[in-house]
Design a protein around this motif. Structure first.
Motif, mmCIF file in Angstrom:
data_model
loop_
_atom_site.group_PDB
_atom_site.id
_atom_site.type_symbol
_atom_site.label_atom_id
_atom_site.label_comp_id
_atom_site.label_asym_id
_atom_site.label_seq_id
_atom_site.Cartn_x
_atom_site.Cartn_y
_atom_site.Cartn_z
ATOM 1 N N TYR A 196 -5.861 -3.244 0.084
ATOM 2 C CA TYR A 196 -6.808 -2.889 1.150
ATOM 3 C C TYR A 196 -7.823 -4.018 1.369
ATOM 4 O O TYR A 196 -8.198 -4.322 2.498
ATOM 5 C CB TYR A 196 -7.540 -1.593 0.807
ATOM 6 C CG TYR A 196 -6.785 -0.328 1.150
ATOM 7 C CD1 TYR A 196 -6.255 -0.136 2.424
ATOM 8 C CD2 TYR A 196 -6.605 0.688 0.202
ATOM 9 C CE1 TYR A 196 -5.559 1.031 2.745
ATOM 10 C CE2 TYR A 196 -5.915 1.852 0.513
ATOM 11 C CZ TYR A 196 -5.393 2.019 1.789
ATOM 12 O OH TYR A 196 -4.713 3.167 2.105
ATOM 13 N N ILE B 71 0.841 -1.207 0.000
ATOM 14 C CA ILE B 71 0.000 0.000 0.000
ATOM 15 C C ILE B 71 0.871 1.249 0.000
ATOM 16 O O ILE B 71 0.594 2.222 -0.707
ATOM 17 C CB ILE B 71 -0.946 -0.006 1.221
ATOM 18 C CG1 ILE B 71 -2.065 -1.036 1.004
ATOM 19 C CG2 ILE B 71 -1.543 1.388 1.462
ATOM 20 C CD1 ILE B 71 -2.919 -1.286 2.214
ATOM 21 N N LYS C 114 -12.004 1.457 2.120
ATOM 22 C CA LYS C 114 -10.870 2.044 1.395
ATOM 23 C C LYS C 114 -10.670 1.334 0.059
ATOM 24 O O LYS C 114 -10.335 1.977 -0.949
ATOM 25 C CB LYS C 114 -9.602 1.954 2.241
ATOM 26 C CG LYS C 114 -9.611 2.871 3.461
ATOM 27 C CD LYS C 114 -8.308 2.748 4.240
ATOM 28 C CE LYS C 114 -8.297 3.675 5.450
ATOM 29 N NZ LYS C 114 -7.038 3.559 6.229
ATOM 30 N N ALA C 115 -10.850 0.037 0.071
ATOM 31 C CA ALA C 115 -10.704 -0.726 -1.175
ATOM 32 C C ALA C 115 -11.742 -0.279 -2.197
ATOM 33 O O ALA C 115 -11.421 -0.071 -3.381
ATOM 34 C CB ALA C 115 -10.840 -2.219 -0.896
ATOM 35 N N GLU D 260 -9.961 -3.934 4.724
ATOM 36 C CA GLU D 260 -10.358 -2.526 4.822
ATOM 37 C C GLU D 260 -11.210 -2.216 3.589
ATOM 38 O O GLU D 260 -10.764 -1.561 2.642
ATOM 39 C CB GLU D 260 -9.127 -1.627 4.915
ATOM 40 C CG GLU D 260 -8.314 -1.847 6.188
ATOM 41 C CD GLU D 260 -7.179 -0.844 6.331
ATOM 42 O OE1 GLU D 260 -7.403 0.358 6.075
ATOM 43 O OE2 GLU D 260 -6.061 -1.274 6.682
ATOM 44 N N ASP E 99 -10.783 2.992 -3.785
ATOM 45 C CA ASP E 99 -9.722 2.864 -4.790
ATOM 46 C C ASP E 99 -10.218 2.215 -6.071
ATOM 47 O O ASP E 99 -9.873 2.636 -7.179
ATOM 48 C CB ASP E 99 -8.545 2.073 -4.219
ATOM 49 C CG ASP E 99 -7.565 2.957 -3.457
ATOM 50 O OD1 ASP E 99 -7.745 4.186 -3.477
ATOM 51 O OD2 ASP E 99 -6.630 2.426 -2.838
ATOM 52 N N ARG F 72 -3.774 -0.967 -5.157
ATOM 53 C CA ARG F 72 -3.912 -0.549 -3.764
ATOM 54 C C ARG F 72 -5.263 -0.998 -3.222
ATOM 55 O O ARG F 72 -5.386 -1.393 -2.060
ATOM 56 C CB ARG F 72 -3.743 0.971 -3.628
ATOM 57 C CG ARG F 72 -3.608 1.402 -2.157
ATOM 58 C CD ARG F 72 -3.267 2.862 -2.012
ATOM 59 N NE ARG F 72 -4.388 3.735 -2.379
ATOM 60 C CZ ARG F 72 -4.389 5.045 -2.200
ATOM 61 N NH1 ARG F 72 -3.314 5.650 -1.689
ATOM 62 N NH2 ARG F 72 -5.426 5.775 -2.566
#
Length: 354
Positions: A89, A65, A97-98, A94, A101, A85
């Motif tokens: 995540y 990351i 956040k994933a 997570e 992205d 990334r």
């Protein structure tokens, strides 16, 4: 003539003397060249950070990351960095956040099927199945031959089922169609066989479930989960059949009593109507001897499957629990007690070690 000559000379001089560009134009050209070179350098640097992250992804998602973030800082339009990334995540669970992205990757590259697939997987994890289905559908639009997308969309549709309730017929048909399409595209997709088996299992269609679990195992002989679920389907088939037999016997008794009541009161007998209902209710029921033999085969197959699971992991408490249940159904109380005792000991050790 002298005047004409002077004019001609003046004209030639004007044509032959080059016109110099303004100094500001030179500065703009140099600035453009500098910016182009800087952009090229940033792309190169961003790519280096991306490759570093890819090398770290399987070893350490957190470090990966960091590398992907550096790549994005250098080049905020690097969709590959956002994609990977997002994957990192997701690996760390997570999911918010994933999703962010993956969404940024989709914004930068609307045709990136991997970004839709990754985001769909995250939506499944947070149980937003409608959005997961929407994203898997987008993957299918972009890649019509993607068996994985069909398989996963079928899973998402199946997961929408309210616990304890069956899917509506149209919803169930959509689930089966997705798994079946996945298998048409890739006949070796043992996950699709296993997932379709699970859908049949939930509908109490144990025969088709057992058949699909078997197909899955034939492709991947060490697929432990399929052995476990096939064993459960075998003994659940027996239990369900016994339940249905009792219900049918009660129906038979009801119709016979009703017929007797009509005859006793002098009313018109049900006659052929009663017999017709009886025939329809019992037309698929085997005779007692055949059913007993089938029951014995199914239960012993279940024992074999649970034993196979334990050969891969003797600490598998689920296999011990289910095998104990089948031993009870076979009247083998001692073996059932032994399995339950082992399961209790393992769970106690696991609890103590936590």
């Amino acid at each position: 003539k002298i005047e004409d000559l002077n004019i001609h000379v003046a004209f030639l001089f004007a044509v032959s003397v080059p016109v110099m560009p303004p100094k500001s134009s030179n500065k703009e050209a140099k600035e453009k060249k500098r910016l182009a070179k800087a952009h090229e350098q940033s792309l190169k640097e961003s790519r280096q950070h991306l490759e570093t992250g890819l090398g770290l992804l399987e070893k350490s998602a957190a470090k990966a990351i960091s590398a992907f973030t550096q790549s994005i800082e250098v080049n905020p339009e690097n969709e590959e960095a956002f994609l990977n990334r997002g994957r990192a995540y997701k690996e760390l669970r997570e999911f918010d956040k994933a999703i962010a992205d993956f969404s940024k990757c989709v914004e930068l590259a609307p045709g990136n099927a991997d970004a839709y697939s990754g985001r769909a997987s995250c939506y499944e994890q947070i149980e937003d199945f409608d959005k997961a289905i929407e994203d898997y559908t987008k993957v299918i639009e972009l890649c019509p031959d993607d068996d994985h997308a069909f398989n996963m969309r079928g899973c998402a549709r199946q997961c929408k089922r309210i616990p304890g309730l069956k899917l509506k017929n149209a919803e169930f048909a959509a689930v089966i169609n997705d798994f079946t399409r996945a298998l048409e595209l890739n006949p070796f997709n043992y996950y699709a066989y296993c997932n379709r088996a699970g859908a049949y299992f939930d509908r109490k269609d144990f025969r088709n479930a057992i058949e699909d679990y078997t197909s899955s195992i034939q492709i991947k002989v060490d697929y432990v989960y399929a052995y476990l679920r096939r064993g459960v389907a075998c003994y659940e088939s027996v239990l369900y059949d016994e339940k249905m037999t009792v219900m049918k016997e009660e129906e038979e008794k009801f119709f016979k009593e009703a017929a007797k009541s009509k005859l006793a009161t002098g009313a018109k007998s049900y006659g052929p109507e009663v017999q017709q209902v009886w025939d329809e209710q019992f037309k698929t029921v085997c005779n007692a001897e055949k059913k007993a033999k089938e029951k014995n085969i199914l239960l012993n197959n279940a024992i074999t499957d649970f034993t196979t699971v334990l050969s891969y992991d003797e600490q598998d408490t689920q296999a011990l629990f289910h095998r104990a249940k089948v031993y009870d159904m076979l009247g083998m109380a001692d073996k059932a007690a032994e399995d339950r005792s082992k399961s209790t000991e393992i769970e106690a050790r696991q609890t103590k070690s936590r």
